[in-house]
Design a protein around this motif. Structure first.
Motif, PDB file in Angstrom:
ATOM      1  N   SER A 137      35.101  24.500  59.516  1.00  0.00           N
ATOM      2  CA  SER A 137      35.767  25.412  58.592  1.00  0.00           C
ATOM      3  C   SER A 137      36.791  24.643  57.768  1.00  0.00           C
ATOM      4  CB  SER A 137      36.468  26.536  59.358  1.00  0.00           C
ATOM      5  OG  SER A 137      37.475  25.990  60.187  1.00  0.00           O
ATOM      6  N   LEU A 138      37.132  25.200  56.627  1.00  0.00           N
ATOM      7  CA  LEU A 138      38.118  24.581  55.754  1.00  0.00           C
ATOM      8  C   LEU A 138      39.517  24.800  56.319  1.00  0.00           C
ATOM      9  CD1 LEU A 138      36.751  25.707  52.299  1.00  0.00           C
ATOM     10  CD2 LEU A 138      36.615  23.436  53.322  1.00  0.00           C
ATOM     11  N   PRO A 139      40.446  23.893  56.041  1.00  0.00           N
ATOM     12  CA  PRO A 139      41.823  24.091  56.506  1.00  0.00           C
ATOM     13  C   PRO A 139      42.482  25.264  55.786  1.00  0.00           C
ATOM     14  CG  PRO A 139      41.681  22.132  55.136  1.00  0.00           C
ATOM     15  CD  PRO A 139      40.282  22.626  55.338  1.00  0.00           C
ATOM     16  N   ALA A 150      27.802  20.355  68.009  1.00  0.00           N
ATOM     17  CA  ALA A 150      28.860  21.308  68.362  1.00  0.00           C
ATOM     18  C   ALA A 150      30.233  20.681  68.162  1.00  0.00           C
ATOM     19  CB  ALA A 150      28.679  21.766  69.799  1.00  0.00           C
ATOM     20  N   ALA A 151      30.376  19.400  68.504  1.00  0.00           N
ATOM     21  CA  ALA A 151      31.657  18.721  68.309  1.00  0.00           C
ATOM     22  C   ALA A 151      31.979  18.597  66.823  1.00  0.00           C
ATOM     23  CB  ALA A 151      31.623  17.345  68.960  1.00  0.00           C
ATOM     24  N   ARG A 152      30.981  18.257  66.012  1.00  0.00           N
ATOM     25  CA  ARG A 152      31.186  18.171  64.567  1.00  0.00           C
ATOM     26  C   ARG A 152      31.561  19.526  63.989  1.00  0.00           C
ATOM     27  NH1 ARG A 152      26.793  15.106  64.584  1.00  0.00           N
ATOM     28  NH2 ARG A 152      25.455  16.771  63.851  1.00  0.00           N
ATOM     29  N   HIS A 153      30.873  20.550  64.443  1.00  0.00           N
ATOM     30  CA  HIS A 153      31.161  21.881  63.921  1.00  0.00           C
ATOM     31  C   HIS A 153      32.550  22.349  64.348  1.00  0.00           C
ATOM     32  CE1 HIS A 153      30.532  25.768  62.239  1.00  0.00           C
ATOM     33  NE2 HIS A 153      30.636  26.372  63.414  1.00  0.00           N
ATOM     34  N   ALA A 154      32.972  21.983  65.548  1.00  0.00           N
ATOM     35  CA  ALA A 154      34.314  22.367  66.002  1.00  0.00           C
ATOM     36  C   ALA A 154      35.383  21.662  65.166  1.00  0.00           C
ATOM     37  CB  ALA A 154      34.479  22.024  67.473  1.00  0.00           C
ATOM     38  N   ARG A 155      35.092  20.426  64.757  1.00  0.00           N
ATOM     39  CA  ARG A 155      36.089  19.666  64.005  1.00  0.00           C
ATOM     40  C   ARG A 155      36.035  19.951  62.511  1.00  0.00           C
ATOM     41  NH1 ARG A 155      36.992  13.136  64.109  1.00  0.00           N
ATOM     42  NH2 ARG A 155      38.871  13.171  62.850  1.00  0.00           N
TER      43      ARG A 155
END
Length: 64
Positions: free
Chosen positions: A20-22, A12-17
């Motif tokens: 998505s692309l900037p 979840a932490a990896r996915h939050a960071r």
């Protein structure tokens, strides 16, 4: 099969960071235009009296 809670928290932490692309940067945000100074042409003009400073010749270096 259930994944351990530590792995879910890490995922979840990896996915939050990284999930998505900037935001895409537009071209007009990357370019800054500045007017050229009035002395820009004078600084790059040919100077015949000072051109000897940039002349390199082996015969002249040896004094021949």
């Amino acid at each position: 099969m259930e994944t351990p809670p530590e792995r879910d928290a890490a995922a979840a932490a990896r996915h939050a960071r990284f999930g998505s692309l900037p935001k895409r940067i537009q071209f007009h945000e990357m370019v800054e235009e500045q007017a050229a100074g009035p002395n820009a042409a004078v600084a790059t003009a040919y100077n015949p009296e000072g051109s000897w400073k940039h002349f390199s010749c082996l015969a002249l270096d040896l004094g021949l």
